[in-house]
Design a protein around this motif. Structure first.
Motif, short mmCIF file in Angstrom:
data_model
loop_
_atom_site.label_atom_id
_atom_site.label_comp_id
_atom_site.label_asym_id
_atom_site.label_seq_id
_atom_site.Cartn_x
_atom_site.Cartn_y
_atom_site.Cartn_z
N HIS A 181 0.82 -1.23 0.00
CA HIS A 181 0.00 0.00 0.00
C HIS A 181 0.85 1.28 0.00
O HIS A 181 0.47 2.29 0.59
CB HIS A 181 -0.96 0.01 1.19
CG HIS A 181 -1.89 -1.16 1.23
ND1 HIS A 181 -2.96 -1.31 0.36
CD2 HIS A 181 -1.90 -2.27 2.01
CE1 HIS A 181 -3.59 -2.44 0.62
NE2 HIS A 181 -2.98 -3.05 1.60
N ARG A 217 -4.50 2.54 -6.15
CA ARG A 217 -5.37 2.70 -4.97
C ARG A 217 -4.79 3.65 -3.93
O ARG A 217 -5.09 4.83 -3.92
CB ARG A 217 -5.65 1.33 -4.37
CG ARG A 217 -6.38 0.40 -5.34
CD ARG A 217 -6.72 -0.93 -4.73
NE ARG A 217 -7.71 -0.80 -3.67
CZ ARG A 217 -8.16 -1.81 -2.95
NH1 ARG A 217 -7.71 -3.03 -3.17
NH2 ARG A 217 -9.05 -1.62 -2.00
N THR A 218 -3.90 3.17 -3.06
CA THR A 218 -3.41 4.00 -1.96
C THR A 218 -2.28 4.92 -2.42
O THR A 218 -1.32 4.47 -3.05
CB THR A 218 -2.88 3.11 -0.82
OG1 THR A 218 -3.89 2.17 -0.45
CG2 THR A 218 -2.51 3.94 0.39
N ALA A 243 0.54 4.78 2.56
CA ALA A 243 0.03 4.28 3.84
C ALA A 243 0.88 4.71 5.02
O ALA A 243 0.67 4.23 6.14
CB ALA A 243 -0.07 2.76 3.79
N LYS A 249 -6.05 6.81 -1.00
CA LYS A 249 -5.97 7.10 0.43
C LYS A 249 -4.56 7.51 0.87
O LYS A 249 -3.56 7.00 0.38
CB LYS A 249 -6.41 5.88 1.23
CG LYS A 249 -7.91 5.59 1.14
CD LYS A 249 -8.29 4.38 1.98
CE LYS A 249 -9.80 4.16 1.93
NZ LYS A 249 -10.20 2.97 2.72
#
Length: 249
Positions: free
Chosen positions: A24, A58-59, A62, A106
């Motif tokens: 991530h 996606r991320t 993290a 994210k």
């Protein structure tokens, strides 16, 4: 599964810095060191503007590597670990080039710090943010100055104290972290490229002077962020944090 990397490419006088980690986009110390060095080295390239982005769909990031966090067993190692993001943020701050953030997903912990340390940040609607550090017994001490500078003490406190909640990209835009939020990564990329190339066509001396204005009154951050890394390095050794981290093993 891809291997971790940090890359640098120049196109139309825009330098694209991309980092990636299969977990991530969590950032172990060696990846952070490479990222810091590339930002520093970009100073002596033909790039007029920099774009900071991460690989994958996606991320965005993290935060720091959890595996490394769990392995810390003394204060010196703790401070060195938390200095990773401090060094990257300071490299971004001291760079003579404007840095545009491209946040496709994210952002957690240090990832929020990276977004906050850019000079202009664009994101997708999937780019929710969270500062989870208090929930494991430490705190976002290193990145706090960058986050507070962008969104203010009240909003930083809300993120920090409500440590297990993701806040939406729209919330982050309304508070000043993101300049714009897009429906898709394709629309984000188009806007990032357009803005970066437009800025790269401007007077480079004016851009450098503007960078100084943007980062006014942050000259003490080399010392400040080092002190913050020391605080986190001690807290990670506390009984509370050690017991909490055991649950994640």
């Amino acid at each position: 599964m891809k291997d971790p990397y940090v890359s640098f490419d120049i196109k139309n006088k825009v330098g694209y810095i991309e980092f990636f980690h299969p977990n991530h986009n969590a950032m172990p110390s060696d990846v952070l060191q490479k990222l810091e060095q590339i930002i520093v080295d970009a100073e002596n390239t033909e790039a007029k503007v920099l774009v900071l982005k991460s690989g994958g769909e996606r991320t965005f990031c993290a935060g720091a590597s959890f595996n490394e966090l769990i392995a810390i067993d003394n204060e010196a190692t703790g401070k060195a670990f938390f200095s990773g993001f401090a060094n990257v943020i300071n490299a971004m701050r001291k760079s003579g080039k404007l840095i545009i953030g491209r946040v496709q997903g994210k952002a957690v912990g240090g990832g929020v710090g990276l977004a906050a340390a850019t000079d202009y940040c664009l994101a997708t609607k999937y780019a929710s943010i969270k500062l989870s550090e208090l929930s494991i017994g430490i705190g976002p001490f290193v990145i706090e100055p960058a986050v507070t500078r962008k969104i203010g003490v009240s909003n930083m406190s809300q993120l920090t104290l409500n440590a297990e909640t993701f806040y939406t990209a729209e919330w982050a835009k309304n508070k000043g972290l993101f300049a714009e939020v897009f429906e898709t990564a394709e629309a984000l990329d188009e806007s990032v490229t357009t803005l970066a190339e437009k800025l790269a066509s401007y007077n480079p001396e004016a851009l450098q002077e503007m960078k100084k204005v943007i980062w006014k009154n942050t000259e003490d951050w080399d010392v400040l962020l080092s002190e913050r890394a020391e605080i986190s390095g001690k807290l990670v050794l506390s009984d509370f944090t050690k017991e909490t981290l055991k649950r994640f093993k």
